[in-house]
Motif scaffolding. Structure first.
Motif, short mmCIF file in Angstrom:
data_model
loop_
_atom_site.label_atom_id
_atom_site.label_comp_id
_atom_site.label_asym_id
_atom_site.label_seq_id
_atom_site.Cartn_x
_atom_site.Cartn_y
_atom_site.Cartn_z
N LEU A 263 0.62 -1.41 -0.07
CA LEU A 263 -0.07 0.03 0.10
C LEU A 263 0.95 1.23 -0.06
N ILE A 264 1.99 1.02 0.92
CA ILE A 264 2.93 2.11 0.77
C ILE A 264 3.44 2.56 -0.64
N SER A 267 0.83 3.98 -2.91
CA SER A 267 0.29 5.43 -2.67
C SER A 267 1.40 6.46 -3.35
N LYS A 268 2.60 5.96 -3.89
CA LYS A 268 3.29 6.74 -4.67
C LYS A 268 3.19 6.94 -6.36
N SER A 272 -2.84 3.53 -9.45
CA SER A 272 -3.22 2.46 -8.36
C SER A 272 -4.64 2.10 -8.54
N ILE A 296 -2.97 6.70 5.12
CA ILE A 296 -2.67 6.31 3.62
C ILE A 296 -4.03 6.63 3.01
N ALA A 297 -4.83 6.28 3.41
CA ALA A 297 -6.27 6.36 3.01
C ALA A 297 -6.94 7.82 2.65
N THR A 299 -5.23 10.28 2.18
CA THR A 299 -4.55 10.96 0.76
C THR A 299 -4.63 10.29 -0.56
N ASN A 300 -5.41 8.81 -0.23
CA ASN A 300 -5.44 8.23 -1.69
C ASN A 300 -6.79 7.80 -1.86
N TRP A 302 -8.48 5.95 -3.44
CA TRP A 302 -8.65 4.74 -4.15
C TRP A 302 -8.60 3.55 -3.06
N LEU A 303 -8.24 3.72 -2.00
CA LEU A 303 -8.05 3.05 -0.93
C LEU A 303 -9.25 3.17 0.30
#
Length: 383
Positions: A263-264, A267-268, A272, A296-297, A299-300, A302-303
């Motif tokens: 996942l990390i 996130s780059k 994804s 993580i979620a 700023t992303n 998609w998660l």
């Protein structure tokens, strides 16, 4: 392969499996009699090594007479040869293994050990030792790396996070696991998955739970300290994410580590795929890394994260840093397998599962029953 040769290897496999513990013990006894110094390559307890040795011989005696799969067998043996470098196995030791195996096979097949049987088994064992030796001699990467513990903290009475800096660049892919041994238990190798992707700084992070009766895991949680030097060897595993299909991740306990690393890494990237991770433990307060998943979620988009616990409330001896509700994360009660299958239709998803053997088997079985293709389900080997 001629039918007589196949029959010989089938007969030999049956003889080996009649008393596998005795067979393995006798082979090692023969090896140490030929070269006593070989005993020093192994730890005090050889129980795990002996189980693995029997599995390899059983697989070889099954695969060689088979009609197909020989390329896979050669790659398996090559990887085994590269792996054995970490024990200090040298090229000349393979002839010792060949001699010990042939001696024990002759003893097992007494009455059936004619010249043709001897030739058939000899060719099979020369294949095994030859491929292993050749792969070890031509390997381009080091047999071992070392890394120093720079931080260690305990999350609970049986769970710790250990951070290290490698002394030289490490070679592994995100989502893989590494073979590790610690100074408290030299020569006792265990598999651990880094919870962060490989990076130029050589930073590593492992999440370790002390399992009942587990000498190495218990020592890490209770005894590891800053300044300890760990030894790391081969990377294994094929967990990965394809970008052309939505992803379902199922993480039980410290099985979160390889999925967290993926996942990390995801996130780059800007491409994804939509990903839903179910992260479960028995008690909600044991979901130690929920805050990281939340960050993580955040700023992303998609998660999506769902927390799962078998119990609704924590016992008195667990103090959660933050509850799923306080973090704004959906919280479901039940086993991971039941919650995941009941949460939706996953037929079009690629599935990654990491955790205990029991959880992996239960979740995989229920997902297949629910219509997910077995070929779309990934997990590391289950022992």
């Amino acid at each position: 392969m001629a039918s007589h040769s196949r029959h010989t290897l089938h007969h030999l496999r049956t003889a080996v499996n009649r008393q596998p513990d005795r067979f393995v013990t006798n082979v090692y006894t023969r090896m140490f009699a030929i070269d006593p110094d070989l005993r020093d390559l192994f730890g005090v307890s050889m129980a795990a090594q002996q189980i693995a040795f029997h599995r390899v011989i059983d697989h070889v005696l099954e695969a060689i007479p088979a009609e197909s799969g020989h390329a896979d067998l050669v790659e398996f043996l090559a990887q085994l040869g590269r792996d054995h470098r970490k024990f200090g196995v040298e090229p000349e030791h393979y002839h010792v293994m060949y001699t010990a195996l042939m001696g024990e096979f002759a003893s097992l097949m007494e009455g059936y050990w004619d010249e043709e049987a001897q030739q058939t088994v000899s060719q099979a064992m020369m294949l095994v030792t030859g491929v292993m030796r050749g792969a070890a001699e031509t390997a381009t990467h080091p047999a071992r790396w070392t890394a120093e513990v720079v931080e260690k903290y305990r999350i609970s009475r049986d769970l710790a996070v250990v951070r290290l800096i490698a002394h030289a660049p490490l070679t592994f892919n995100v989502g893989q696991y590494l073979e590790v041994h610690i100074p408290q238990w030299p020569k006792q190798w265990r598999n651990f998955s880094p919870s962060i992707p490989p990076n130029p700084a050589g930073e590593l992070e492992f999440h370790v739970r002390a399992i009942q009766g587990g000498t190495v895991s218990s020592a890490i949680v209770s005894e590891t300290s800053v300044g300890d030097v760990w030894t790391l060897s081969q990377s294994h595993g094929t967990l990965h994410v394809d970008r052309d299909r939505p992803v379902l991740m199922v993480a039980g306990g410290t099985g979160l580590a390889p999925l967290r690393a993926l996942l990390i890494e995801m996130s780059k990237r800007a491409d994804s795929p939509p990903t839903h991770i179910f992260y479960g433990m028995r008690y909600p307060g044991e979901l130690y890394d929920l805050s990281v998943l939340r960050r993580i979620a955040a700023t992303n988009p998609w998660l999506q994260v769902t927390a799962v616990s078998e119990e609704e409330r924590d016992p008195w001896w667990i103090t959660a840093v933050a509850t799923p509700a306080e973090l704004g994360i959906d919280h479901e009660i039940g086993t991971l397998a039941d919650v995941v299958v009941g949460a939706g239709n996953w037929e079009d998803h690629q599935v990654l599962i990491a955790g205990s053997a029991q959880m992996i088997e239960a979740t995989r079985r229920k997902l297949i029953i629910a219509g997910v293709r077995a070929s779309r389900i990934q997990h590391d080997p289950v022992y």
